[in-house]
Design a protein around this motif. Structure first.
Motif, PDB file in Angstrom:
ATOM      1  N   ILE A  33       1.980  14.551   8.833  1.00 43.67           N
ATOM      2  CA  ILE A  33       3.319  14.968   8.316  1.00 43.67           C
ATOM      3  C   ILE A  33       3.646  16.323   9.250  1.00 43.67           C
ATOM      4  CG2 ILE A  33       4.838  15.697   6.649  1.00 43.67           C
ATOM      5  CD1 ILE A  33       2.656  14.413   4.589  1.00 43.67           C
ATOM      6  N   ASP A  34       4.397  16.083  10.301  1.00 43.14           N
ATOM      7  CA  ASP A  34       4.717  17.126  11.450  1.00 43.14           C
ATOM      8  C   ASP A  34       5.755  18.050  11.086  1.00 43.14           C
ATOM      9  OD1 ASP A  34       3.893  17.494  14.303  1.00 43.14           O
ATOM     10  OD2 ASP A  34       6.311  17.544  14.158  1.00 43.14           O
ATOM     11  N   SER A  35       5.843  19.252  11.397  1.00 38.12           N
ATOM     12  CA  SER A  35       6.781  20.314  10.888  1.00 38.12           C
ATOM     13  C   SER A  35       7.512  20.636  12.381  1.00 38.12           C
ATOM     14  CB  SER A  35       6.203  21.392  10.358  1.00 38.12           C
ATOM     15  OG  SER A  35       5.483  22.018  11.494  1.00 38.12           O
ATOM     16  N   GLY A  36       7.173  20.090  13.706  1.00 33.20           N
ATOM     17  CA  GLY A  36       7.688  20.424  14.829  1.00 33.20           C
ATOM     18  C   GLY A  36       6.710  21.361  15.432  1.00 33.20           C
ATOM     19  N   SER A  37       5.962  21.963  14.684  1.00 33.88           N
ATOM     20  CA  SER A  37       4.855  22.921  15.224  1.00 33.88           C
ATOM     21  C   SER A  37       3.672  22.730  14.732  1.00 33.88           C
ATOM     22  CB  SER A  37       5.342  24.424  15.280  1.00 33.88           C
ATOM     23  OG  SER A  37       5.197  24.591  13.788  1.00 33.88           O
ATOM     24  N   ARG A  49      -6.062   8.334   3.192  1.00 31.30           N
ATOM     25  CA  ARG A  49      -6.124   7.643   1.790  1.00 31.30           C
ATOM     26  C   ARG A  49      -6.878   6.210   1.987  1.00 31.30           C
ATOM     27  NH1 ARG A  49      -2.430   8.188  -3.554  1.00 31.30           N
ATOM     28  NH2 ARG A  49      -4.089   7.807  -5.128  1.00 31.30           N
ATOM     29  N   SER A  50      -7.957   6.014   1.151  1.00 34.16           N
ATOM     30  CA  SER A  50      -8.511   4.905   0.916  1.00 34.16           C
ATOM     31  C   SER A  50      -8.995   4.763  -0.231  1.00 34.16           C
ATOM     32  CB  SER A  50      -9.866   4.880   2.046  1.00 34.16           C
ATOM     33  OG  SER A  50     -10.856   5.578   1.212  1.00 34.16           O
ATOM     34  N   PRO A  51      -9.358   3.312  -0.759  1.00 33.83           N
ATOM     35  CA  PRO A  51      -9.803   3.149  -2.134  1.00 33.83           C
ATOM     36  C   PRO A  51     -10.955   4.048  -2.698  1.00 33.83           C
ATOM     37  CG  PRO A  51      -9.498   1.020  -0.836  1.00 33.83           C
ATOM     38  CD  PRO A  51      -9.212   2.129   0.003  1.00 33.83           C
ATOM     39  N   GLN A  52     -11.466   4.657  -1.639  1.00 35.27           N
ATOM     40  CA  GLN A  52     -12.552   5.615  -2.026  1.00 35.27           C
ATOM     41  C   GLN A  52     -12.297   7.132  -2.143  1.00 35.27           C
ATOM     42  OE1 GLN A  52     -12.924   3.070   0.562  1.00 35.27           O
ATOM     43  NE2 GLN A  52     -13.847   1.660  -1.329  1.00 35.27           N
ATOM     44  N   ARG A  53     -11.410   7.323  -1.254  1.00 29.24           N
ATOM     45  CA  ARG A  53     -11.267   9.028  -1.161  1.00 29.24           C
ATOM     46  C   ARG A  53      -9.710   9.345  -0.750  1.00 29.24           C
ATOM     47  NH1 ARG A  53     -13.719  12.089   3.696  1.00 29.24           N
ATOM     48  NH2 ARG A  53     -13.278  10.394   5.678  1.00 29.24           N
ATOM     49  N   THR A  54      -9.400  10.589  -0.648  1.00 32.41           N
ATOM     50  CA  THR A  54      -8.250  11.115  -0.294  1.00 32.41           C
ATOM     51  C   THR A  54      -8.576  12.514   0.520  1.00 32.41           C
ATOM     52  OG1 THR A  54      -6.807   9.971  -1.842  1.00 32.41           O
ATOM     53  CG2 THR A  54      -5.926  11.829  -0.774  1.00 32.41           C
ATOM     54  N   LEU A  55      -8.229  12.640   1.721  1.00 34.83           N
ATOM     55  CA  LEU A  55      -8.301  13.779   2.587  1.00 34.83           C
ATOM     56  C   LEU A  55      -7.031  14.283   2.956  1.00 34.83           C
ATOM     57  CD1 LEU A  55     -10.245  15.757   4.130  1.00 34.83           C
ATOM     58  CD2 LEU A  55     -10.132  14.003   6.045  1.00 34.83           C
ATOM     59  N   VAL A  56      -7.089  15.530   2.661  1.00 36.34           N
ATOM     60  CA  VAL A  56      -5.737  16.440   3.109  1.00 36.34           C
ATOM     61  C   VAL A  56      -6.335  17.640   3.646  1.00 36.34           C
ATOM     62  CG1 VAL A  56      -3.626  17.084   2.369  1.00 36.34           C
ATOM     63  CG2 VAL A  56      -4.565  15.311   1.013  1.00 36.34           C
ATOM     64  N   LEU A  57      -5.716  17.783   5.001  1.00 41.99           N
ATOM     65  CA  LEU A  57      -6.076  18.851   5.738  1.00 41.99           C
ATOM     66  C   LEU A  57      -4.750  19.940   5.579  1.00 41.99           C
ATOM     67  CD1 LEU A  57      -7.767  17.719   8.803  1.00 41.99           C
ATOM     68  CD2 LEU A  57      -8.926  18.692   6.549  1.00 41.99           C
ATOM     69  N   PRO A  58      -4.879  21.345   5.442  1.00 38.98           N
ATOM     70  CA  PRO A  58      -3.829  22.147   5.585  1.00 38.98           C
ATOM     71  C   PRO A  58      -3.180  21.895   6.825  1.00 38.98           C
ATOM     72  CG  PRO A  58      -5.919  23.379   5.934  1.00 38.98           C
ATOM     73  CD  PRO A  58      -6.336  21.929   5.557  1.00 38.98           C
ATOM     74  N   PRO A  59      -1.826  22.460   7.045  1.00 37.35           N
ATOM     75  CA  PRO A  59      -1.091  22.467   8.370  1.00 37.35           C
ATOM     76  C   PRO A  59      -1.836  23.143   9.446  1.00 37.35           C
ATOM     77  CG  PRO A  59       0.426  23.000   6.538  1.00 37.35           C
ATOM     78  CD  PRO A  59      -0.985  23.082   5.983  1.00 37.35           C
ATOM     79  N   LEU A  60      -1.932  22.183  10.408  1.00 40.34           N
ATOM     80  CA  LEU A  60      -2.559  22.705  11.771  1.00 40.34           C
ATOM     81  C   LEU A  60      -1.691  22.763  13.006  1.00 40.34           C
ATOM     82  CD1 LEU A  60      -6.199  21.452  10.949  1.00 40.34           C
ATOM     83  CD2 LEU A  60      -5.510  23.844  10.812  1.00 40.34           C
ATOM     84  N   ARG A  61      -1.548  23.387  14.061  1.00 37.68           N
ATOM     85  CA  ARG A  61      -1.132  23.322  15.147  1.00 37.68           C
ATOM     86  C   ARG A  61      -2.011  22.296  15.938  1.00 37.68           C
ATOM     87  NH1 ARG A  61       2.381  26.267  18.024  1.00 37.68           N
ATOM     88  NH2 ARG A  61       2.263  27.990  16.548  1.00 37.68           N
ATOM     89  N   LEU A  62      -3.132  22.180  15.817  1.00 36.44           N
ATOM     90  CA  LEU A  62      -3.812  20.844  16.492  1.00 36.44           C
ATOM     91  C   LEU A  62      -3.244  19.583  16.024  1.00 36.44           C
ATOM     92  CD1 LEU A  62      -6.196  19.841  17.991  1.00 36.44           C
ATOM     93  CD2 LEU A  62      -7.823  20.022  15.933  1.00 36.44           C
ATOM     94  N   MET A  63      -3.102  19.635  14.748  1.00 34.56           N
ATOM     95  CA  MET A  63      -2.466  18.137  14.395  1.00 34.56           C
ATOM     96  C   MET A  63      -1.106  17.806  14.852  1.00 34.56           C
ATOM     97  SD  MET A  63      -4.758  16.470  12.590  1.00 34.56           S
ATOM     98  CE  MET A  63      -5.922  17.180  13.753  1.00 34.56           C
TER      99      MET A  63
END
Length: 378
Positions: free
Chosen positions: A337-341, A348-362
């Motif tokens: 989910i991009d914010s322009g910066s 997300r999969s049936p086994q788990r959900t991973l969420v990283l905080p907003p990062l410029r790298l992403m």
């Protein structure tokens, strides 16, 4: 000598092109025909960057002629109008096309049933919609921008909410860069108290916290009634707005109505775990056109369409060869989910959900993925 299989693919988006690649990887001799209005790929994930000028129309339209030539594919420039003979004959505006197997990958259609919806821009309708947003923003000296989305009430999975969060945060970032954010009010609206729930509870909390941090107002949990010029009307009140961006839920293509294809309650094509259209031999569906078994959070996105394509291609060739159709797919949600910066990675999969905080790298990872993806068709 066995005659080469005649395979027809309807569409030229993510699911259709992934099906072409997988079929050709597995069968060098199949006769593949692709039917779409134009031999072009429109890379819609990056239209979020058109309002800020980071992307232009010409950056996101890829002519597919060279790719089709490399793949040995015949392209028919036409609109699909119907099917007969249990799918063995496709009716198009350029004539009928017969096949031994059919893959439907014509995407979805946005529900336009809310009264006054012509007063809102539907961003994911295409590049022209994003250009209109760009031009409207450039002309505005200030005011209120209302941004929201809703689902198909008969098919909760048929929703495309992620891009609306991206337009919301992207416009905020753009206005700050331009030094005029203080002249605008941004309002996010959604009939649910937890917008984007299929991304996972942690993601929803993070998105709402980010809105609060950016000073974006919210109007949540109220059924939408209609749009009026300069106004969003819900059961919980009205939102005065100088610009409205709204993504309605999705349903099946209009041409489905001219067929006896089996439909889900929300108007999509009923499919099984092998991407087979129920009751139709050698007929498959991939991507947004289909209603598939799986968890309620299963996404409508390009990554999922490519997983469908791999299963459908394998099963199609097995069926034509008289082998059991056993290939399936594991539901996976993968997005940035991009914010322009910055970008928020959600997996997300049936086994788990991973969420990283907003990062410029992403943000840069999303741009890198775009380059790599389009490179295989250029």
């Amino acid at each position: 000598m066995t005659q080469a299989a005649r395979i027809t693919i309807l569409g030229a988006g993510f699911g259709a092109l992934a099906t072409v690649r997988e079929l050709r990887r597995r069968d060098a001799g199949a006769q593949i025909t692709v039917v779409s209005p134009r031999p072009e790929l429109h890379y819609l994930p990056s239209i979020i960057w058109i309002p800020s000028g980071l992307r232009r129309r010409e950056d996101l339209i890829v002519p597919l002629g060279p790719f089709f030539e490399r793949m040995g594919v015949r392209h028919v420039a036409a609109e699909v109008t119907g099917l007969t003979d249990d799918g063995r004959s496709v009716h198009t505006t350029a004539g009928d096309i017969d096949n031994d197997a059919l893959v439907i990958a014509t995407g979805g259609r946005f529900l336009k049933k809310l009264p006054g919806i012509e007063n809102a821009i539907t961003p994911c309708e295409g590049i022209a919609a994003a250009e209109l947003i760009r031009d409207r923003l450039a002309a505005m000296q200030g005011g209120t921008i209302a941004i929201g989305f809703a689902a198909n009430p008969q098919e909760p999975q048929a929703v495309r909410g992620g891009p609306m969060f991206e337009f919301l945060f992207g416009i905020d970032t753009q206005l700050r860069r331009e030094g005029r954010r203080e002249r605008f009010q941004l309002v996010f609206f959604n009939p649910s108290q937890e917008p984007g729930a299929r991304l996972g509870a942690k993601t929803v909390q993070g998105l709402l916290a980010e809105m609060a941090r950016r000073g974006i107002a919210t109007h949540l949990g109220h059924k939408m009634l209609r749009f009026e010029p300069g106004k969003v009307v819900t059961e919980g009140g009205e939102i005065a707005a100088d610009l409205i961006l709204f993504m309605p839920g999705m349903t099946g293509n209009a041409w489905f109505d001219a067929t006896t294809l089996p439909r889900s309650p929300g108007g999509l094509l009923r499919a099984d775990a092998q991407c087979r259209i129920e009751g139709w031999q050698h007929c498959y569906v991939v991507g947004d056109s289909g209603s598939f078994p799986g968890p309620e959070w299963a996404p409508k996105q390009a990554h999922m369409a490519e997983l469908h394509a791999k299963a459908a291609a394998a099963n199609l060739l097995d069926a034509l060869a008289g082998r059991p159709e056993q290939a399936g797919f594991v539901p996976q949600l993968a997005c940035i989910i991009d914010s322009g910066s910055h970008g928020t990675l959600v997996l997300r999969s049936p086994q788990r959900t991973l969420v990283l905080p907003p990062l410029r790298l992403m943000h840069w990872a999303k741009r890198r993925f775009e380059a790599r993806y389009l490179g295989q068709y250029r």
